[in-house]
Design an enzyme around this catalytic site. Sequence first.
Site: not given
Length: 462
Positions: A76, A386, A453, A128-129, A262, A219
Amino acid sequence: MKDQRGHSWAEPYKIKMVELLRMTTREERDHAIREAGYNTFLLRSRDVYIDLLTDSGTSAMSDRQWAGLMMGDEAYAGSENFYNLLGAVQEYYGYKYLVPTHQGRGAEHLMSQILIKEGDYIPGNMYFTTTRLHQEMAGGTFVDVIIDEAHDPASDHPFKGNVDLEKLDRLVREVGADKVPYISLEGCVNMAGGQPFSMANLRELHAYCRKHGIRIMLDATRTIENAWFIRRREEGYADTSIKDILREICDMTDGATMSAKKDLLVNIGGFFACNDEDVFLKAQNMVVVYEGLHTYGGLAGRDMEAMAQGLREAVLQEHQDARIGQVRYLGTKLRQYGVPIVCPIGSHAIFLDAKKFLPHLDQNLFPAQTLAAELYLDAGIRAMERGNVSAGRDPLTGENRRPPLELVRLTLPRRVYTQAHMDVVAESVANVYEHRDTIRGLKMVYEPDYLRFFQARFEPVK
Ligand code: F0G
């Protein structure tokens, strides 16, 4: 595509295990897309033949990453894997402090709540969303300061991800630097078509932000891919390694949010990293409330191990040559068929220009959403909208945002599909392009409150 020495690239790996694909009939796809409300997010993956919905969490892990899973230390507190990840992040990204999160938006949540005050403005090189939503939920207003070329699908600018310093300065002069807690800087800007920023632009931005006391928060989701483009396109970097370019980028920033799903070749994971101890202490405290203890942040120990190994593989030149090379292969093929795509070909996906593809459809008929549904119907290829649907509504006026870019993204998972799959995809898109005149639009019949979306439902217009 050739590498810098003029040689063809090949995948720098061989295949050890395969997952069988299922092909469907046109009738089955008709049924499936209707059931999904013409939203490719709502399709079941068993009904998809080639899945180009996203490059997020869809990579194939290496044998070493899988071996890393077996090394999971599922304590943990104080998992050994956390320290391995911390070491890798410090080595490759160079940030001092690390807070793991379950994925990118978990990190965005922490950072937005910590750095943004009600009434602040957050400039960024395109939105970005999830990033923008977290900024808004923290009381901030996003302001787009990317160069104009980024909004023009036909522009060939080699660094369409660049920040327009004049736009930024206009904002800072208008609202005052104390209302701008940071600029949100994304590598290989997703919504612009996977377009990189240049080191020269970042250097200027860095000087500007230093002068005005504004942080640069990266980001970092696709920043290793951004480093590849700098090496390839920017003068003076042809002989610098991706690893060194990445460090040079990060050294000019104050911290980062990361969706490790990614660049880092894992199926789940993310982190927030920074150099400021106060910010770190706040994030470390908040993560306990929302994600999990600060040495696992919603992940299993094994996930962190796979991430650390993924990072080591992601900075390899031959990996990125093949990764981005495959995207270019698909894009070049589509161009040969005359299909309108965003230029130049970016990092992680080919973006079809739905406005040009379906010029007879008004944006209120959701051309990109329509095109994604048509692609699925043709051969079972799943893409993502998009455009108007992703952009959502303006929080002040409640109107659809009608963004300049109305795109369909064919996103390539890393190390998953072959060149032959790319041929099939290109043929299918070309086939849809040939009968584009017969395609009608969609109307939205269900609209969720947030990030619509993902779950919105549509019906064909009569
Ligand atoms: N930032 C960028 C640039 C992204 O592309 C994503 C996710 C996130 C943040 C959020 O990370 O999904 O791990 O919470 N992009 C995915 C995509 C969903 O398909 O482009 P997350």
